[in-house]
Design an enzyme around this catalytic site. Structure first.
Site, PDB file in Angstrom:
ATOM      1  N   LEU A 101     100.849  -7.531 -13.444  1.00 30.71           N
ATOM      2  CA  LEU A 101     100.327  -8.793 -12.939  1.00 30.71           C
ATOM      3  C   LEU A 101      99.850  -8.572 -11.506  1.00 30.71           C
ATOM      4  O   LEU A 101     100.520  -7.897 -10.726  1.00 30.71           O
ATOM      5  CB  LEU A 101     101.413  -9.878 -12.951  1.00 30.71           C
ATOM      6  CG  LEU A 101     101.840 -10.428 -14.317  1.00 30.71           C
ATOM      7  CD1 LEU A 101     103.099 -11.266 -14.164  1.00 30.71           C
ATOM      8  CD2 LEU A 101     100.727 -11.255 -14.935  1.00 30.71           C
ATOM      9  N   ASP A 102      98.701  -9.167 -11.161  1.00 30.36           N
ATOM     10  CA  ASP A 102      98.217  -9.018  -9.793  1.00 30.36           C
ATOM     11  C   ASP A 102      99.017  -9.924  -8.854  1.00 30.36           C
ATOM     12  O   ASP A 102      99.892 -10.676  -9.266  1.00 30.36           O
ATOM     13  CB  ASP A 102      96.710  -9.287  -9.699  1.00 30.36           C
ATOM     14  CG  ASP A 102      96.327 -10.685 -10.183  1.00 30.36           C
ATOM     15  OD1 ASP A 102      97.203 -11.567 -10.203  1.00 30.36           O
ATOM     16  OD2 ASP A 102      95.153 -10.894 -10.533  1.00 30.36           O
ATOM     17  N   VAL A 103      98.692  -9.835  -7.571  1.00 33.13           N
ATOM     18  CA  VAL A 103      99.503 -10.514  -6.554  1.00 33.13           C
ATOM     19  C   VAL A 103      99.498 -12.021  -6.757  1.00 33.13           C
ATOM     20  O   VAL A 103     100.532 -12.686  -6.627  1.00 33.13           O
ATOM     21  CB  VAL A 103      98.986 -10.146  -5.143  1.00 33.13           C
ATOM     22  CG1 VAL A 103      99.752 -10.922  -4.077  1.00 33.13           C
ATOM     23  CG2 VAL A 103      99.122  -8.657  -4.904  1.00 33.13           C
ATOM     24  N   SER A 105      99.147 -13.782  -9.431  1.00 31.79           N
ATOM     25  CA  SER A 105      99.665 -14.253 -10.721  1.00 31.79           C
ATOM     26  C   SER A 105     101.191 -14.242 -10.727  1.00 31.79           C
ATOM     27  O   SER A 105     101.833 -13.570  -9.920  1.00 31.79           O
ATOM     28  CB  SER A 105      99.135 -13.383 -11.863  1.00 31.79           C
ATOM     29  OG  SER A 105      97.720 -13.366 -11.863  1.00 31.79           O
ATOM     30  N   ARG A 240      90.493 -15.515 -15.170  1.00 29.99           N
ATOM     31  CA  ARG A 240      89.858 -16.394 -14.176  1.00 29.99           C
ATOM     32  C   ARG A 240      88.372 -16.545 -14.464  1.00 29.99           C
ATOM     33  O   ARG A 240      87.795 -17.614 -14.262  1.00 29.99           O
ATOM     34  CB  ARG A 240      90.076 -15.828 -12.768  1.00 29.99           C
ATOM     35  CG  ARG A 240      91.543 -15.805 -12.346  1.00 29.99           C
ATOM     36  CD  ARG A 240      91.684 -15.406 -10.884  1.00 29.99           C
ATOM     37  NE  ARG A 240      93.094 -15.289 -10.517  1.00 29.99           N
ATOM     38  CZ  ARG A 240      93.768 -14.158 -10.485  1.00 29.99           C
ATOM     39  NH1 ARG A 240      93.154 -13.028 -10.788  1.00 29.99           N
ATOM     40  NH2 ARG A 240      95.052 -14.144 -10.156  1.00 29.99           N
TER      41      ARG A 240
END
Length: 317
Positions: A101-103, A105, A240
Protein backbone atom coordinates in the site's frame (compact mmCIF):
# COMPACT_ATOMS: atom_id res chain seq x y z
CA UNK A 1 19.03 -28.00 21.59
CA UNK A 2 17.03 -24.98 20.48
CA UNK A 3 16.79 -22.07 22.88
CA UNK A 4 13.42 -20.59 23.96
CA UNK A 5 13.95 -17.65 21.58
CA UNK A 6 14.56 -19.96 18.60
CA UNK A 7 11.53 -22.10 19.44
CA UNK A 8 9.41 -18.97 19.66
CA UNK A 9 10.77 -17.76 16.30
CA UNK A 10 9.78 -21.04 14.67
CA UNK A 11 6.21 -20.63 15.93
CA UNK A 12 6.16 -17.13 14.43
CA UNK A 13 6.96 -18.35 10.91
CA UNK A 14 3.87 -17.88 8.78
CA UNK A 15 1.52 -15.29 7.26
CA UNK A 16 -0.49 -12.63 9.06
CA UNK A 17 -2.00 -9.21 8.35
CA UNK A 18 -1.85 -5.80 10.00
CA UNK A 19 -3.72 -2.55 9.57
CA UNK A 20 -1.57 0.11 7.90
CA UNK A 21 -2.74 3.61 8.77
CA UNK A 22 -2.81 6.39 6.21
CA UNK A 23 0.29 8.59 6.03
CA UNK A 24 2.69 5.80 7.04
CA UNK A 25 5.06 4.10 4.58
CA UNK A 26 4.80 0.33 4.35
CA UNK A 27 8.56 0.03 4.99
CA UNK A 28 8.13 1.75 8.35
CA UNK A 29 5.37 -0.72 9.23
CA UNK A 30 7.57 -3.68 8.30
CA UNK A 31 10.62 -2.33 10.17
CA UNK A 32 8.55 -1.59 13.28
CA UNK A 33 7.12 -5.12 13.34
CA UNK A 34 10.55 -6.64 12.75
CA UNK A 35 12.03 -4.60 15.63
CA UNK A 36 9.18 -5.51 17.98
CA UNK A 37 9.51 -9.22 17.21
CA UNK A 38 13.28 -9.15 17.64
CA UNK A 39 13.03 -7.32 20.98
CA UNK A 40 10.38 -9.74 22.27
CA UNK A 41 12.47 -12.76 21.23
CA UNK A 42 15.63 -11.43 22.86
CA UNK A 43 13.67 -10.66 26.04
CA UNK A 44 12.83 -14.34 26.57
CA UNK A 45 14.76 -16.05 29.42
CA UNK A 46 18.06 -17.33 28.13
CA UNK A 47 19.48 -20.74 28.92
CA UNK A 48 21.98 -20.98 31.76
CA UNK A 49 25.61 -20.65 30.77
CA UNK A 50 27.47 -23.90 30.13
CA UNK A 51 30.17 -24.83 32.60
CA UNK A 52 33.59 -26.33 32.11
CA UNK A 53 35.86 -28.17 34.51
CA UNK A 54 39.11 -26.37 35.35
CA UNK A 55 42.07 -27.50 37.44
CA UNK A 56 43.36 -24.96 39.91
CA UNK A 57 46.13 -25.05 42.45
CA UNK A 58 44.87 -26.11 45.81
CA UNK A 59 45.58 -23.78 48.71
CA UNK A 60 48.77 -24.95 50.39
CA UNK A 61 52.46 -24.33 50.61
CA UNK A 62 54.28 -22.66 47.80
CA UNK A 63 56.51 -25.71 47.42
CA UNK A 64 53.52 -27.98 46.72
CA UNK A 65 51.93 -25.47 44.32
CA UNK A 66 55.16 -25.01 42.37
CA UNK A 67 55.57 -28.73 41.98
CA UNK A 68 51.91 -29.10 40.85
CA UNK A 69 51.24 -31.78 43.37
CA UNK A 70 48.11 -30.22 44.92
CA UNK A 71 45.28 -29.49 42.40
CA UNK A 72 41.54 -29.07 42.75
CA UNK A 73 38.73 -29.22 40.16
CA UNK A 74 36.40 -26.26 39.80
CA UNK A 75 33.30 -25.85 37.56
CA UNK A 76 33.35 -22.39 36.01
CA UNK A 77 30.84 -20.75 33.61
CA UNK A 78 31.92 -20.29 30.01
CA UNK A 79 31.90 -16.50 29.80
CA UNK A 80 32.41 -16.55 26.02
CA UNK A 81 28.77 -17.68 25.75
CA UNK A 82 27.43 -14.82 27.87
CA UNK A 83 24.89 -12.53 26.09
CA UNK A 84 27.03 -9.51 26.91
CA UNK A 85 29.80 -11.13 24.88
CA UNK A 86 27.85 -12.78 22.04
CA UNK A 87 25.24 -10.02 21.69
CA UNK A 88 21.47 -10.56 21.22
CA UNK A 89 20.56 -14.09 20.20
CA UNK A 90 18.22 -13.02 17.37
CA UNK A 91 19.83 -10.30 15.29
CA UNK A 92 18.26 -10.91 11.88
CA UNK A 93 15.00 -12.26 10.53
CA UNK A 94 13.21 -11.92 7.24
CA UNK A 95 9.88 -10.12 7.36
CA UNK A 96 8.30 -9.96 3.90
CA UNK A 97 5.48 -7.77 2.63
CA UNK A 98 2.79 -8.90 0.21
CA UNK A 99 0.55 -6.59 -1.81
CA UNK A 100 1.88 -3.17 -0.83
CA UNK A 101 0.00 0.00 0.00
CA UNK A 102 1.31 3.47 -0.80
CA UNK A 103 1.70 6.18 1.83
CA UNK A 104 -1.71 7.78 1.33
CA UNK A 105 -3.62 4.47 1.46
CA UNK A 106 -4.71 2.47 4.49
CA UNK A 107 -6.10 -0.95 5.26
CA UNK A 108 -5.07 -4.59 5.27
CA UNK A 109 -1.36 -5.26 4.70
CA UNK A 110 -0.17 -8.87 4.53
CA UNK A 111 3.24 -9.85 5.93
CA UNK A 112 5.23 -13.03 6.52
CA UNK A 113 8.00 -14.10 8.88
CA UNK A 114 10.82 -16.52 8.02
CA UNK A 115 9.70 -19.53 5.98
CA UNK A 116 6.27 -17.92 5.67
CA UNK A 117 7.67 -15.80 2.84
CA UNK A 118 7.53 -18.85 0.58
CA UNK A 119 3.86 -19.34 1.38
CA UNK A 120 3.33 -15.62 0.80
CA UNK A 121 4.69 -15.95 -2.73
CA UNK A 122 2.45 -18.95 -3.39
CA UNK A 123 -0.55 -17.00 -2.12
CA UNK A 124 -0.11 -14.13 -4.57
CA UNK A 125 0.73 -16.42 -7.47
CA UNK A 126 -2.85 -17.71 -7.14
CA UNK A 127 -4.28 -14.32 -8.29
CA UNK A 128 -6.01 -13.34 -5.05
CA UNK A 129 -8.77 -10.74 -5.11
CA UNK A 130 -8.50 -7.50 -3.18
CA UNK A 131 -11.38 -5.33 -1.99
CA UNK A 132 -11.23 -1.58 -1.48
CA UNK A 133 -13.38 1.29 -0.31
CA UNK A 134 -12.82 4.44 -2.39
CA UNK A 135 -13.87 7.89 -1.19
CA UNK A 136 -14.55 10.25 -4.11
CA UNK A 137 -15.58 13.86 -4.57
CA UNK A 138 -17.07 15.43 -7.70
CA UNK A 139 -16.18 18.84 -9.04
CA UNK A 140 -12.37 18.82 -9.06
CA UNK A 141 -9.60 17.24 -11.14
CA UNK A 142 -5.97 17.03 -10.01
CA UNK A 143 -2.71 16.00 -11.63
CA UNK A 144 -2.33 12.78 -9.61
CA UNK A 145 -6.09 12.04 -9.22
CA UNK A 146 -5.92 12.57 -5.43
CA UNK A 147 -7.43 15.41 -3.39
CA UNK A 148 -3.93 16.56 -2.33
CA UNK A 149 -2.60 16.96 -5.88
CA UNK A 150 -2.33 20.08 -7.98
CA UNK A 151 -5.79 21.21 -9.15
CA UNK A 152 -6.01 21.31 -12.94
CA UNK A 153 -9.76 21.73 -13.46
CA UNK A 154 -13.00 22.52 -11.65
CA UNK A 155 -16.47 21.67 -12.92
CA UNK A 156 -20.12 21.47 -11.91
CA UNK A 157 -21.76 18.30 -10.63
CA UNK A 158 -25.39 19.28 -10.04
CA UNK A 159 -26.54 17.16 -12.97
CA UNK A 160 -25.12 13.93 -11.50
CA UNK A 161 -27.62 11.54 -9.95
CA UNK A 162 -27.14 8.15 -8.35
CA UNK A 163 -28.85 6.44 -11.29
CA UNK A 164 -26.37 7.99 -13.72
CA UNK A 165 -23.50 6.94 -11.50
CA UNK A 166 -24.82 3.38 -11.29
CA UNK A 167 -25.04 3.17 -15.10
CA UNK A 168 -21.42 4.28 -15.47
CA UNK A 169 -20.33 1.74 -12.87
CA UNK A 170 -22.23 -1.03 -14.67
CA UNK A 171 -20.56 -0.06 -17.95
CA UNK A 172 -17.08 -0.19 -16.40
CA UNK A 173 -17.79 -3.48 -14.69
CA UNK A 174 -19.05 -5.03 -17.94
CA UNK A 175 -15.96 -3.92 -19.85
CA UNK A 176 -13.71 -5.41 -17.18
CA UNK A 177 -15.66 -8.68 -17.16
CA UNK A 178 -14.95 -9.05 -20.88
CA UNK A 179 -11.27 -8.37 -20.22
CA UNK A 180 -11.30 -10.98 -17.46
CA UNK A 181 -12.69 -13.61 -19.84
CA UNK A 182 -10.14 -12.67 -22.46
CA UNK A 183 -7.14 -12.96 -20.11
CA UNK A 184 -8.43 -16.12 -18.45
CA UNK A 185 -7.70 -18.06 -21.64
CA UNK A 186 -10.92 -20.08 -21.34
CA UNK A 187 -13.41 -20.82 -24.10
CA UNK A 188 -16.34 -18.53 -23.28
CA UNK A 189 -18.80 -20.99 -24.91
CA UNK A 190 -17.70 -23.96 -22.81
CA UNK A 191 -19.42 -25.39 -19.75
CA UNK A 192 -16.21 -24.95 -17.73
CA UNK A 193 -16.25 -21.21 -18.34
CA UNK A 194 -19.86 -20.99 -17.19
CA UNK A 195 -19.23 -22.96 -14.00
CA UNK A 196 -16.05 -21.04 -13.16
CA UNK A 197 -17.82 -17.72 -13.71
CA UNK A 198 -20.77 -18.81 -11.56
CA UNK A 199 -18.44 -19.70 -8.67
CA UNK A 200 -16.26 -16.61 -9.14
CA UNK A 201 -13.16 -18.63 -10.02
CA UNK A 202 -12.29 -16.94 -13.27
CA UNK A 203 -8.90 -15.26 -13.21
CA UNK A 204 -6.20 -14.16 -15.64
CA UNK A 205 -3.88 -16.87 -16.90
CA UNK A 206 -0.50 -15.25 -16.22
CA UNK A 207 0.24 -11.55 -16.13
CA UNK A 208 -2.51 -9.08 -16.92
CA UNK A 209 -3.34 -5.41 -16.40
CA UNK A 210 -5.54 -4.44 -13.43
CA UNK A 211 -9.04 -5.89 -13.75
CA UNK A 212 -12.16 -4.88 -11.84
CA UNK A 213 -14.28 -7.85 -10.74
CA UNK A 214 -16.92 -5.81 -8.92
CA UNK A 215 -17.87 -2.13 -8.64
CA UNK A 216 -20.79 -0.62 -6.76
CA UNK A 217 -21.77 2.59 -4.99
CA UNK A 218 -22.45 2.23 -1.26
CA UNK A 219 -22.89 5.93 -0.44
CA UNK A 220 -24.00 8.87 -2.56
CA UNK A 221 -24.32 12.41 -1.22
CA UNK A 222 -22.97 14.90 -3.81
CA UNK A 223 -20.29 15.95 -4.09
CA UNK A 224 -19.15 12.98 -1.99
CA UNK A 225 -19.60 9.34 -2.89
CA UNK A 226 -18.17 6.00 -1.79
CA UNK A 227 -17.39 3.00 -3.98
CA UNK A 228 -16.74 -0.63 -3.10
CA UNK A 229 -14.32 -2.31 -5.52
CA UNK A 230 -13.10 -5.88 -6.04
CA UNK A 231 -10.09 -6.15 -8.33
CA UNK A 232 -7.05 -8.13 -9.46
CA UNK A 233 -3.47 -6.95 -10.04
CA UNK A 234 -4.38 -3.48 -8.86
CA UNK A 235 -2.40 -0.50 -7.68
CA UNK A 236 -3.67 2.42 -5.65
CA UNK A 237 -2.79 4.82 -8.48
CA UNK A 238 -4.98 2.76 -10.83
CA UNK A 239 -7.90 2.95 -8.38
CA UNK A 240 -7.59 6.74 -8.12
CA UNK A 241 -7.58 6.93 -11.89
CA UNK A 242 -10.83 4.93 -11.96
CA UNK A 243 -12.47 7.61 -9.82
CA UNK A 244 -11.15 10.26 -12.21
CA UNK A 245 -12.54 8.41 -15.25
CA UNK A 246 -15.92 8.01 -13.59
CA UNK A 247 -16.08 11.78 -13.23
CA UNK A 248 -15.25 12.23 -16.92
CA UNK A 249 -17.92 9.72 -17.97
CA UNK A 250 -20.46 11.75 -16.00
CA UNK A 251 -19.46 14.97 -17.85
CA UNK A 252 -17.75 16.29 -14.75
CA UNK A 253 -14.58 15.72 -12.75
CA UNK A 254 -13.75 13.74 -9.63
CA UNK A 255 -10.86 13.14 -7.26
CA UNK A 256 -10.15 10.29 -4.90
CA UNK A 257 -10.08 11.37 -1.27
CA UNK A 258 -9.17 8.03 0.24
CA UNK A 259 -8.20 4.43 -0.58
CA UNK A 260 -8.82 1.79 2.06
CA UNK A 261 -8.17 -1.89 1.50
CA UNK A 262 -10.77 -3.97 3.31
CA UNK A 263 -9.67 -7.40 2.07
CA UNK A 264 -6.44 -8.89 0.74
CA UNK A 265 -6.98 -12.48 -0.31
CA UNK A 266 -7.97 -14.49 2.79
CA UNK A 267 -7.43 -11.58 5.19
CA UNK A 268 -10.08 -9.01 6.12
CA UNK A 269 -10.19 -6.03 8.45
CA UNK A 270 -11.19 -8.23 11.39
CA UNK A 271 -7.98 -10.26 10.91
CA UNK A 272 -5.67 -7.22 10.70
CA UNK A 273 -3.61 -6.40 13.80
CA UNK A 274 -3.66 -2.75 14.87
CA UNK A 275 -0.54 -0.92 16.06
CA UNK A 276 -0.95 -1.98 19.70
CA UNK A 277 -0.99 -5.64 18.59
CA UNK A 278 2.29 -5.59 16.68
CA UNK A 279 3.90 -7.86 19.26
CA UNK A 280 5.34 -11.35 19.03
CA UNK A 281 2.53 -12.86 21.13
CA UNK A 282 -0.29 -11.35 19.03
CA UNK A 283 1.46 -12.16 15.76
CA UNK A 284 1.98 -15.76 16.89
CA UNK A 285 -1.73 -16.07 17.61
CA UNK A 286 -2.62 -14.57 14.21
CA UNK A 287 -0.30 -17.03 12.44
CA UNK A 288 -1.85 -19.90 14.37
CA UNK A 289 -5.36 -18.81 13.40
CA UNK A 290 -4.38 -18.59 9.72
CA UNK A 291 -2.94 -22.12 9.77
CA UNK A 292 -6.08 -23.40 11.51
CA UNK A 293 -8.33 -21.79 8.88
CA UNK A 294 -6.29 -23.38 6.09
CA UNK A 295 -6.66 -26.82 7.67
CA UNK A 296 -10.42 -26.36 7.97
CA UNK A 297 -10.66 -25.46 4.29
CA UNK A 298 -8.57 -28.45 3.21
CA UNK A 299 -10.49 -30.97 5.32
CA UNK A 300 -13.14 -32.83 3.26
CA UNK A 301 -16.76 -32.20 4.16
CA UNK A 302 -18.40 -34.81 6.35
CA UNK A 303 -20.83 -36.98 4.48
CA UNK A 304 -24.10 -37.67 6.23
CA UNK A 305 -25.70 -41.02 5.66
CA UNK A 306 -29.42 -40.47 5.23
CA UNK A 307 -30.22 -44.17 4.95
CA UNK A 308 -33.47 -44.74 6.73
CA UNK A 309 -33.68 -47.49 9.28
CA UNK A 310 -36.38 -50.03 8.56
CA UNK A 311 -38.71 -50.77 11.45
CA UNK A 312 -39.84 -54.37 11.70
CA UNK A 313 -43.14 -55.19 13.27
CA UNK A 314 -43.27 -58.51 15.07
CA UNK A 315 -46.63 -60.22 14.56
CA UNK A 316 -47.34 -62.96 17.06
CA UNK A 317 -48.27 -66.30 15.58
Amino acid sequence: MATPAIRMLRRLEGIFSVYKPSGVHWKLVRDTIETNIRNDLNATPSQPLPHKICFLNAPGSETEASRGLALRTVSLPVLSKHPLVTGPEVQFMKVGVGHRLDVASSGVLTLAVGNGNRALGDLYSAQVTSEYTLEGEFGTATADFSHTGKVVERSTYDHITQDKLERVLAMLEGANQKALLMYSNVDMKSQDAYEMAARGLLGPDGKSPPILKGLRCIHFQPPNFTLEVQCLNDTQKYLRRIVHEIGLELRSTAVCKGVRRTRDGPFTLKDALVHQQWTAADIMQAVRQYHASKKRKKSPPTKINHTSTAVKRVIPE
